[in-house]
Design an enzyme around this catalytic site. Structure first.
Site, short mmCIF file in Angstrom:
data_model
loop_
_atom_site.label_atom_id
_atom_site.label_comp_id
_atom_site.label_asym_id
_atom_site.label_seq_id
_atom_site.Cartn_x
_atom_site.Cartn_y
_atom_site.Cartn_z
N GLU A 34 0.76 -1.10 0.02
CA GLU A 34 -0.05 0.01 -0.09
C GLU A 34 0.82 1.29 -0.11
OE1 GLU A 34 -3.22 -0.01 -1.16
OE2 GLU A 34 -3.68 -1.50 0.54
N GLU A 164 -7.16 10.55 -14.74
CA GLU A 164 -7.51 10.47 -13.06
C GLU A 164 -6.46 11.56 -12.83
OE1 GLU A 164 -9.23 8.10 -11.14
OE2 GLU A 164 -9.17 9.53 -9.69
N ASP A 176 -4.65 0.75 -9.21
CA ASP A 176 -6.14 0.21 -9.54
C ASP A 176 -6.48 0.14 -10.98
OD1 ASP A 176 -5.77 1.49 -6.81
OD2 ASP A 176 -7.10 3.28 -7.08
C1 GLA Z 1 -5.11 4.41 -4.11
C2 GLA Z 1 -4.42 5.07 -5.44
C3 GLA Z 1 -3.60 3.77 -5.82
C4 GLA Z 1 -2.32 3.77 -4.67
C5 GLA Z 1 -3.29 3.43 -3.38
C6 GLA Z 1 -2.55 3.38 -2.19
O1 GLA Z 1 -5.89 3.54 -4.50
O2 GLA Z 1 -5.43 5.26 -6.42
O3 GLA Z 1 -2.80 4.44 -7.15
O4 GLA Z 1 -1.52 4.61 -4.53
O5 GLA Z 1 -4.57 4.45 -3.08
O6 GLA Z 1 -1.99 2.06 -2.22
#
Ligand code: GLA
Length: 389
Positions: A34, A164, A176
């Site tokens: 994360e 985004e 994501d």
């Molecule tokens: C969000 C962002 C991802 C990533 C997570 C943390 O989901 O969109 O790109 O940085 O937070 O891991």
């Protein structure tokens, strides 16, 4: 939602006539890794079987109309190909519009006809399961099908991140959109965000389930806090680069970080960078353990990940901490941590089959008693990436 239901909903909204194209685009959950994706580190997410359904058809004019089955009260939101700018008042339609814009900017592919788009999703809203990335990647696929373009899924993911970042103004990493575009049933994706090299790892959790618990907290400041963490990491990296030759925090091992961390001039930034370095190494180790069949070891590293996100990265808060700490008390919980950006959103836990009901009951009861409102629970399955439906 079955294809027949989707078709009927589309025709009810936009009238009968030519058959639309259909797309399904999943949500995602990250198992470990994360806040590493914008630090050149590793992530380990998977696509879910819940997601966003699209039906779409070209129009004879240049209008672009959206109707969300989730927000029927908003009615049909109308936009146009003649003005692709971001419009705050147009809410969620900025995600699909951002893709129309990004296809033009990145590939010179310009839609030459308007379109009617119907969407409906079953990703809980504001859950941190990436409903916006699901819409972005899904819309990329819709554009491919409507206009005969053949942008591959991995590239659609990059395009989604681009829109985004540059259209919707959230400085997210690639995790994501990549997980959503490239997901594979019963597999998580071990992705090196520095190179985009990836490998599928089967998630054979025999006798266990993946349980998602949502805090149901309103995520007011999430985007600004997210961007603040990114800046803290970038500053820490620049400070380290004065003393060592390194491209990204994800390139460092723990020893090199410890030997050089004094170059970072602020104790808060030391903590942020420490999380990025340790979480990346933890993710690599966790995937090795999982491949070796050591699910218990994987679960312990999930727990360590949460502690690091709570104490060093400081992106959890009382709601996520309560869900996780209550989960850790339940026997049969193999691992539990916050997932996604944090500041609300949800947790992911690996739970033995026999403990799932108790988990939901106990964690739910104790969460509500402490926080004052209820959490929601979902037993999820890992599905394929964005595809024609
Ligand atoms: C969000 C962002 C991802 C990533 C997570 C943390 O989901 O969109 O790109 O940085 O937070 O891991």
């Amino acid at each position: 939602m079955t294809k027949e239901e989707l078709r009927e909903a589309f025709f009810k909204q936009y009238g009968a006539g030519e058959e639309p194209v259909y797309v399904f685009s999943p949500g995602r959950v990250n198992l470990i890794g994360e806040h590493t994706d914008y630090n050149g580190g590793h992530v380990f997410p998977c696509a879910l079987t819940i997601g966003t359904y699209f039906a779409a058809r070209k129009r004879a004019d240049r209008k672009v109309r959206f109707f969300s089955g989730n927000y029927p009260q908003a009615g049909t939101v109308e936009r146009t190909l003649d003005s692709l700018d971001y419009e705050k008042s147009k809410g969620f339609t900025n995600y699909p519009m951002g893709m129309i814009w990004a296809y033009g900017v990145r590939y010179g592919l310009h839609a030459d006809a308007g379109m009617d788009v119907y969407l409906w999703g079953n990703i809980p809203s504001a859950s941190g399961l990436s409903s916006s990335a699901s819409v972005e990647v899904g819309m990329g696929k819709v554009l491919n099908l409507l206009f005969g373009w053949d942008i591959p899924n991995q590239e659609i993911a990059l395009c989604g991140q681009y829109s985004e970042n540059n259209y919707n103004g959230v400085n997210c990493g690639i995790m994501d959109q990549f997980a959503i575009a490239m997901g594979k049933k019963d597999n998580a994706i071990f992705l090196d965000t520095a190179t985009l090299e990836y490998e599928y790892a089967p998630i054979a959790l025999s006798g266990m389930k993946i349980v998602i618990a949502c805090t149901n907290k309103k995520r007011g400041l999430a985007d600004s806090k997210y961007n603040e963490r990114r800046t803290e990491c970038e500053t820490a990296l620049a400070e380290l680069q004065k003393v060592i030759d390194v491209n990204a925090l994800g390139d460092l091992d723990e020893e090199t970080f410890e030997a050089n961390k004094d170059a970072i001039k602020d104790p808060v930034r030391v903590k942020r960078a420490r999380h990025a370095v340790y979480e990346n190494r933890r993710t690599v180790r966790a995937v090795e353990l999982l491949k070796g069949g050591d699910v218990a070891g994987f679960g312990r590293l999930m727990n360590d990940s949460h502690v690091s996100l709570r104490d060093d990265y400081e992106v959890t808060g009382i709601e996520l901490d309560t869900l996780v700490e209550e989960a850790w008390k339940i026997s049969g919980v193999v691992g539990s941590r916050m997932t996604g950006a944090g500041f609300g959103g949800c947790t992911v836990s690996i739970v033995e089959d026999g403990a799932v009901d108790r988990f939901i009951e106990e964690v739910g009861k104790n969460y509500e008693a402490k926080i004052g409102y209820a959490a929601s629970f979902y037993v999820v399955e890992i599905g394929d990436g964005t595809r024609e439906y």
